[in-house]
Design a protein around this motif. Structure first.
Motif, PDB file in Angstrom:
ATOM      1  N   GLU A  97       0.836  -1.202   0.000  1.00  0.00           N
ATOM      2  CA  GLU A  97       0.000   0.000   0.000  1.00  0.00           C
ATOM      3  C   GLU A  97       0.868   1.248   0.000  1.00  0.00           C
ATOM      4  O   GLU A  97       0.577   2.236  -0.690  1.00  0.00           O
ATOM      5  CB  GLU A  97      -0.924  -0.011   1.211  1.00  0.00           C
ATOM      6  CG  GLU A  97      -2.046  -1.048   1.120  1.00  0.00           C
ATOM      7  CD  GLU A  97      -2.903  -1.070   2.373  1.00  0.00           C
ATOM      8  OE1 GLU A  97      -2.641  -0.261   3.285  1.00  0.00           O
ATOM      9  OE2 GLU A  97      -3.828  -1.905   2.436  1.00  0.00           O
ATOM     10  N   GLU A  98       1.959   1.191   0.759  1.00  0.00           N
ATOM     11  CA  GLU A  98       2.883   2.324   0.796  1.00  0.00           C
ATOM     12  C   GLU A  98       3.561   2.508  -0.559  1.00  0.00           C
ATOM     13  O   GLU A  98       3.705   3.632  -1.051  1.00  0.00           O
ATOM     14  CB  GLU A  98       3.935   2.103   1.884  1.00  0.00           C
ATOM     15  CG  GLU A  98       3.372   2.100   3.298  1.00  0.00           C
ATOM     16  CD  GLU A  98       4.406   1.675   4.323  1.00  0.00           C
ATOM     17  OE1 GLU A  98       5.546   1.342   3.918  1.00  0.00           O
ATOM     18  OE2 GLU A  98       4.084   1.672   5.526  1.00  0.00           O
ATOM     19  N   ARG A  99       3.956   1.412  -1.172  1.00  0.00           N
ATOM     20  CA  ARG A  99       4.612   1.478  -2.484  1.00  0.00           C
ATOM     21  C   ARG A  99       3.652   2.032  -3.539  1.00  0.00           C
ATOM     22  O   ARG A  99       4.052   2.806  -4.410  1.00  0.00           O
ATOM     23  CB  ARG A  99       5.113   0.095  -2.890  1.00  0.00           C
ATOM     24  CG  ARG A  99       6.275  -0.431  -2.045  1.00  0.00           C
ATOM     25  CD  ARG A  99       6.657  -1.846  -2.478  1.00  0.00           C
ATOM     26  NE  ARG A  99       7.031  -1.878  -3.882  1.00  0.00           N
ATOM     27  CZ  ARG A  99       8.237  -1.569  -4.353  1.00  0.00           C
ATOM     28  NH1 ARG A  99       9.189  -1.187  -3.498  1.00  0.00           N
ATOM     29  NH2 ARG A  99       8.506  -1.624  -5.631  1.00  0.00           N
ATOM     30  N   GLU A 100       2.402   1.606  -3.459  1.00  0.00           N
ATOM     31  CA  GLU A 100       1.406   2.074  -4.426  1.00  0.00           C
ATOM     32  C   GLU A 100       1.191   3.582  -4.308  1.00  0.00           C
ATOM     33  O   GLU A 100       1.054   4.290  -5.318  1.00  0.00           O
ATOM     34  CB  GLU A 100       0.086   1.336  -4.218  1.00  0.00           C
ATOM     35  CG  GLU A 100      -0.977   1.678  -5.264  1.00  0.00           C
ATOM     36  CD  GLU A 100      -2.250   0.886  -5.063  1.00  0.00           C
ATOM     37  OE1 GLU A 100      -3.185   1.059  -5.870  1.00  0.00           O
ATOM     38  OE2 GLU A 100      -2.322   0.080  -4.096  1.00  0.00           O
ATOM     39  N   GLU A 101       1.178   4.084  -3.089  1.00  0.00           N
ATOM     40  CA  GLU A 101       1.007   5.515  -2.868  1.00  0.00           C
ATOM     41  C   GLU A 101       2.186   6.310  -3.438  1.00  0.00           C
ATOM     42  O   GLU A 101       2.027   7.450  -3.871  1.00  0.00           O
ATOM     43  CB  GLU A 101       0.863   5.801  -1.374  1.00  0.00           C
ATOM     44  CG  GLU A 101      -0.439   5.290  -0.771  1.00  0.00           C
ATOM     45  CD  GLU A 101      -0.507   5.494   0.728  1.00  0.00           C
ATOM     46  OE1 GLU A 101       0.499   5.990   1.292  1.00  0.00           O
ATOM     47  OE2 GLU A 101      -1.541   5.148   1.331  1.00  0.00           O
ATOM     48  N   LEU A 102       3.364   5.672  -3.443  1.00  0.00           N
ATOM     49  CA  LEU A 102       4.557   6.319  -3.983  1.00  0.00           C
ATOM     50  C   LEU A 102       4.687   6.135  -5.495  1.00  0.00           C
ATOM     51  O   LEU A 102       5.622   6.660  -6.114  1.00  0.00           O
ATOM     52  CB  LEU A 102       5.811   5.768  -3.298  1.00  0.00           C
ATOM     53  CG  LEU A 102       5.948   6.062  -1.795  1.00  0.00           C
ATOM     54  CD1 LEU A 102       7.127   5.303  -1.212  1.00  0.00           C
ATOM     55  CD2 LEU A 102       6.106   7.567  -1.562  1.00  0.00           C
ATOM     56  N   GLY A 103       3.759   5.365  -6.070  1.00  0.00           N
ATOM     57  CA  GLY A 103       3.795   5.128  -7.506  1.00  0.00           C
ATOM     58  C   GLY A 103       4.727   4.006  -7.920  1.00  0.00           C
ATOM     59  O   GLY A 103       5.039   3.864  -9.115  1.00  0.00           O
ATOM     60  N   ASP A 104       5.194   3.186  -6.967  1.00  0.00           N
ATOM     61  CA  ASP A 104       6.077   2.061  -7.277  1.00  0.00           C
ATOM     62  C   ASP A 104       5.276   0.828  -7.678  1.00  0.00           C
ATOM     63  O   ASP A 104       4.128   0.654  -7.260  1.00  0.00           O
ATOM     64  CB  ASP A 104       6.955   1.721  -6.065  1.00  0.00           C
ATOM     65  CG  ASP A 104       7.902   2.861  -5.714  1.00  0.00           C
ATOM     66  OD1 ASP A 104       8.267   3.620  -6.641  1.00  0.00           O
ATOM     67  OD2 ASP A 104       8.269   2.991  -4.532  1.00  0.00           O
ATOM     68  N   LYS A 105       5.903  -0.029  -8.469  1.00  0.00           N
ATOM     69  CA  LYS A 105       5.248  -1.255  -8.906  1.00  0.00           C
ATOM     70  C   LYS A 105       5.372  -2.338  -7.835  1.00  0.00           C
ATOM     71  O   LYS A 105       6.289  -2.312  -7.006  1.00  0.00           O
ATOM     72  CB  LYS A 105       5.875  -1.757 -10.211  1.00  0.00           C
ATOM     73  CG  LYS A 105       5.663  -0.813 -11.389  1.00  0.00           C
ATOM     74  CD  LYS A 105       6.287  -1.374 -12.647  1.00  0.00           C
ATOM     75  CE  LYS A 105       6.045  -0.443 -13.837  1.00  0.00           C
ATOM     76  NZ  LYS A 105       6.655  -0.981 -15.084  1.00  0.00           N
TER      77      LYS A 105
END
Length: 345
Positions: A97-105
């Motif tokens: 969820e944190e990665r998604e918020e940062l735009g990471d795959k």
């Protein structure tokens, strides 16, 4: 998600799920934030606002309230999730969820994509599709039996004219067994289910190689069949014992399965090219379709919505090809029975 390493269409459709190469380390589980989350979870029993009763330990180190698997309703105990696996799962979701918020795959954790559980099932879509493949195998096998014993003529001793009846019976049973354990493995990935998944897949792949040799070369003499099958059965059995009781060597297993898969691919391809079988086009469709489906394993993408990845899509494609394959088997039985009936007359 595990990575498949098969080249043959039979391996692709019926055994690919079991003959895989698993990564011991992935980008996700080497993430410092993920590691810190797990350490904190195992100390506190919580990830964010979500806490796990079986992670809470008393002063003597035992879980409060008894063993973790006795702290859940009976219908949920089968999944056998412990404190560590629950911490890994929820830390993975939190980190993604944190990665998604940062735009990471999305990245893999412990060799697997971040799937979302449903009632304790790790990969619900793959399980559902594996179950459908099991059903298709059962349907094909039963329809084959009905055709042979109720629609086609029988010999005076009530045996079939088709010389490969027994071999296809064994094939059907091994295929159903393989898909069953594949569904179990995708439900809950533990050491036992992994070994059963691999073993059933290797057994199926080994037998399909024997079947390909016997059918392609039209081997009908029992003594010749035994001479061909015995060394291959001994090799496959030894390999399965090695994987289960000595070392689950993913690299070796990949090489063994790849070799058997390529051998079968060549046999069926050449046979389909030189034979005048009326249903040879079905072989070509399955072979070409299997080759295309393999790209789904090579082009391994993360699961959409946490459920559907490349492997699940491959499972879905296997369903129609399984139907077409059994259709070829039934056509072959009719073709051979008709030819033998003409000789009898």
């Amino acid at each position: 998600m595990t990575f498949m390493a098969q080249c043959h269409w039979i391996a692709l459709f019926f055994a690919l799920s079991f003959l895989v190469s698993v990564l011991n380390a992935s980008a996700g589980d080497s993430d410092p934030l993920y590691k810190a989350c797990i350490e904190q979870c195992e100390k506190t029993g919580c990830v964010g606002d979500k806490c796990f009763q079986h992670c809470k330990l008393s002063s003597d180190g035992n879980p409060i309230g008894g063993p973790w698997y006795l702290q859940e309703p009976l219908y949920l105990r089968w999944k056998q999730w412990d404190c560590r696996s629950d911490c890994r799962y929820h830390c993975m979701l939190a980190r993604e969820e944190e990665r998604e918020e940062l735009g990471d795959k999305p990245v893999k954790y412990h060799g697997k994509w971040p799937f979302r559980r449903v009632y304790g099932i790790q990969e619900p879509v793959s399980v559902a599709l594996a179950t459908l493949n099991l059903a298709m195998q059962f349907h094909g096998w039963v329809s084959f039996l009905i055709l042979l014993y109720y629609k086609l003529p029988l010999r005076p001793d009530k045996k079939t004219f088709y010389e490969y009846t027994g071999l296809w019976h064994i094939y059907g049973i091994l295929a159903m067994n393989a898909w069953f354990w594949n569904a179990v493995f995708h439900s809950r990935d533990v050491d036992l289910t992994e070994k059963l998944d691999y073993s059933s897949g290797v057994a199926l792949l080994g037998f399909t190689l024997i079947l390909a040799i016997l059918r392609a070369f039209n081997v009908r003499d029992e003594a010749a069949r035994v001479m061909i099958a015995a060394p291959l059965m001994a090799f496959v059995t030894t390999h399965i014992l090695y994987l289960n009781f000595y070392k689950l060597d993913y690299g070796l297993n990949m090489k063994v399965c790849l070799t058997m898969g390529i051998a079968q691919l060549l046999l069926w391809t050449v046979w389909a090219g030189v034979t005048h079988h009326p249903s040879r086009w079905k072989l070509w469709v399955v072979v070409v379709g299997g080759a295309l489906a393999m790209f789904l394993e090579i082009y391994d993408f993360p699961p959409y919505w946490g459920f559907v990845d490349a492997h699940a899509v491959w499972h879905a494609l296997a369903i129609p090809f399984t139907y077409l394959w059994w259709s070829f088997v039934k056509d072959d039985s009719e073709f051979r029975t008709s030819a033998l009936m003409k000789k009898v007359k």
